[in-house]
Write a protein that holds these residues in place. Structure first.
Motif, short mmCIF file in Angstrom:
data_model
loop_
_atom_site.label_atom_id
_atom_site.label_comp_id
_atom_site.label_asym_id
_atom_site.label_seq_id
_atom_site.Cartn_x
_atom_site.Cartn_y
_atom_site.Cartn_z
N LEU A 64 0.81 -1.12 -0.13
CA LEU A 64 -0.12 -0.18 -0.10
C LEU A 64 0.86 1.33 -0.07
O LEU A 64 0.72 2.35 -0.81
CB LEU A 64 -0.86 0.09 1.42
N LEU A 65 1.91 1.29 0.75
CA LEU A 65 2.59 2.55 0.92
C LEU A 65 3.44 2.65 -0.48
O LEU A 65 3.92 3.90 -0.82
CB LEU A 65 3.67 2.30 1.91
N GLN A 66 4.19 1.66 -1.14
CA GLN A 66 4.54 1.55 -2.45
C GLN A 66 3.54 2.23 -3.64
O GLN A 66 3.89 3.07 -4.43
CB GLN A 66 5.28 0.07 -2.91
N THR A 67 2.28 1.94 -3.49
CA THR A 67 1.34 2.47 -4.23
C THR A 67 1.16 3.75 -4.21
O THR A 67 0.89 4.42 -4.90
CB THR A 67 0.03 1.66 -3.98
N LEU A 68 1.02 4.14 -2.58
CA LEU A 68 0.91 5.57 -2.44
C LEU A 68 2.02 6.23 -2.96
O LEU A 68 1.75 7.50 -3.23
CB LEU A 68 0.66 5.69 -0.61
N ALA A 69 3.19 5.88 -2.65
CA ALA A 69 4.25 6.75 -3.40
C ALA A 69 4.13 7.09 -4.68
O ALA A 69 4.68 7.79 -5.32
CB ALA A 69 5.69 5.83 -2.84
N SER A 84 -4.56 -4.39 11.98
CA SER A 84 -3.68 -5.46 12.80
C SER A 84 -2.90 -4.44 13.69
O SER A 84 -1.81 -3.51 13.38
CB SER A 84 -2.68 -5.88 11.85
N GLN A 85 -3.33 -4.50 14.81
CA GLN A 85 -2.58 -3.67 16.01
C GLN A 85 -1.05 -4.22 16.10
O GLN A 85 -0.17 -3.38 16.49
CB GLN A 85 -3.09 -3.98 17.38
N VAL A 86 -0.94 -5.36 15.76
CA VAL A 86 0.79 -5.97 16.06
C VAL A 86 1.44 -4.95 14.91
O VAL A 86 2.79 -4.49 15.38
CB VAL A 86 0.94 -7.50 15.73
N VAL A 87 1.04 -4.96 13.75
CA VAL A 87 1.95 -4.24 12.70
C VAL A 87 1.92 -2.95 12.90
O VAL A 87 2.85 -2.11 12.77
CB VAL A 87 1.35 -4.59 11.35
N ILE A 88 0.86 -2.14 13.11
CA ILE A 88 0.80 -0.53 13.41
C ILE A 88 1.68 -0.15 14.39
O ILE A 88 2.51 0.55 14.62
CB ILE A 88 -0.57 -0.14 13.36
N GLN A 89 1.30 -1.09 15.57
CA GLN A 89 2.34 -0.88 16.71
C GLN A 89 3.86 -0.81 16.51
O GLN A 89 4.56 -0.03 17.03
CB GLN A 89 1.91 -1.51 18.15
N ASP A 90 4.13 -1.82 15.88
CA ASP A 90 5.54 -2.24 15.53
C ASP A 90 6.11 -1.03 14.59
O ASP A 90 7.13 -0.69 14.92
CB ASP A 90 5.80 -3.61 14.74
N VAL A 91 5.37 -0.47 13.39
CA VAL A 91 5.81 0.58 12.78
C VAL A 91 5.95 1.81 13.50
O VAL A 91 7.03 2.50 13.46
CB VAL A 91 4.86 0.73 11.49
N GLU A 108 11.58 -1.55 6.29
CA GLU A 108 10.91 -1.22 4.88
C GLU A 108 9.84 -0.22 4.90
O GLU A 108 9.95 0.66 4.34
CB GLU A 108 10.60 -2.55 4.18
N ALA A 109 8.96 -0.44 5.78
CA ALA A 109 7.67 0.36 6.00
C ALA A 109 8.18 1.77 6.54
O ALA A 109 7.69 2.79 5.97
CB ALA A 109 6.86 -0.40 6.98
N GLN A 110 9.04 1.78 7.41
CA GLN A 110 9.54 3.30 8.03
C GLN A 110 10.11 3.99 6.93
O GLN A 110 9.91 5.24 6.74
CB GLN A 110 10.23 2.86 9.32
N ALA A 111 11.06 3.31 6.34
CA ALA A 111 11.80 3.80 5.14
C ALA A 111 10.82 4.59 3.99
O ALA A 111 11.03 5.75 3.72
CB ALA A 111 12.82 2.94 4.38
N ILE A 112 9.73 3.92 3.64
CA ILE A 112 8.68 4.35 2.63
C ILE A 112 7.98 5.44 3.26
O ILE A 112 7.76 6.51 2.73
CB ILE A 112 7.85 3.27 2.18
N PHE A 116 6.84 10.78 2.99
CA PHE A 116 6.03 11.50 3.18
C PHE A 116 6.23 12.45 4.23
O PHE A 116 6.25 12.20 5.43
CB PHE A 116 4.59 10.51 3.23
N PRO A 117 5.66 14.06 3.98
CA PRO A 117 5.80 14.79 4.99
C PRO A 117 4.75 14.96 6.06
O PRO A 117 4.91 15.07 7.20
CB PRO A 117 5.86 15.90 4.34
N ASP A 118 3.64 14.31 5.73
CA ASP A 118 2.38 14.29 6.41
C ASP A 118 1.54 13.07 6.45
O ASP A 118 1.00 12.91 5.18
CB ASP A 118 1.63 15.50 6.14
N TRP A 119 1.79 12.20 7.24
CA TRP A 119 0.95 10.91 7.20
C TRP A 119 0.56 10.58 8.56
O TRP A 119 1.14 11.13 9.59
CB TRP A 119 1.92 9.78 6.54
N HIS A 120 -0.47 9.88 8.83
CA HIS A 120 -1.08 9.42 9.95
C HIS A 120 -1.38 7.88 9.84
O HIS A 120 -2.30 7.37 8.94
CB HIS A 120 -2.30 10.24 10.43
N LEU A 121 -0.77 6.90 10.59
CA LEU A 121 -1.07 5.49 10.58
C LEU A 121 -1.79 5.21 11.81
O LEU A 121 -1.41 5.36 12.88
CB LEU A 121 0.29 4.68 10.51
#
Length: 140
Positions: A64-69, A84-91, A108-112, A116-121
């Motif tokens: 999804l992040l690659q598509t967003l980019a 997924s709380q596990v993934v979101i809390q991990d990121v 990888e997720a954090q690098a993508i 982005f200057p303004d994101w909310h996960l």
């Protein structure tokens, strides 16, 4: 009386989901991306190899992040949700104990996201992630 959680406005709204059958087993991932002003929508669902549910959820977020980019213009904001709380809390770095086995996905997720200057996960319950969940469950 319940407090309302107001989401920040964003140019792009995005949702992801991943699953395995059985767990561990074959992974399937899905995502949906919608531009708030134009309504332009990009959605996809596909197989993503073998793994467990955390592998599938992380692969869905990264795809999804690659598509967003590819679609997000400089200066645009994104609001991203998943169930997924596990993934979101991990990121986000809020997991009580980050899982070492997920560290390559996290990096990888954090690098993508850093592009982005303004994101909310944020995490949403499964019933509030229906669009991505329905895409995920469509026959291949």
């Amino acid at each position: 009386m319940k407090k309302s959680r107001v989401q920040p406005p964003a140019d792009w709204h995005a949702a992801f989901d991943g699953s395995c059958s059985p767990n561990p087993g074959k992974c399937r991932i899905a995502g949906i991306l919608r531009h708030a002003a134009s309504g332009k929508t990009v959605e996809w669902a596909r197989h993503a190899g073998e793994g467990d549910s955390s592998d599938a959820e992380y692969q869905a977020l990264i795809a999804l992040l690659q598509t967003l980019a590819l679609h997000c213009q400089p200066g645009q904001s994104a609001r991203i949700q998943g169930d997924s709380q596990v993934v979101i809390q991990d990121v986000l770095g809020t997991a009580p104990r980050p899982a070492a086995v997920l560290s390559h996905y996290r990096a990888e997720a954090q690098a993508i996201l850093a592009r982005f200057p303004d994101w909310h996960l944020h995490w949403v319950p499964r019933h509030r992630n229906q669009e991505a969940d329905q895409l995920l469950r469509q026959p291949a």
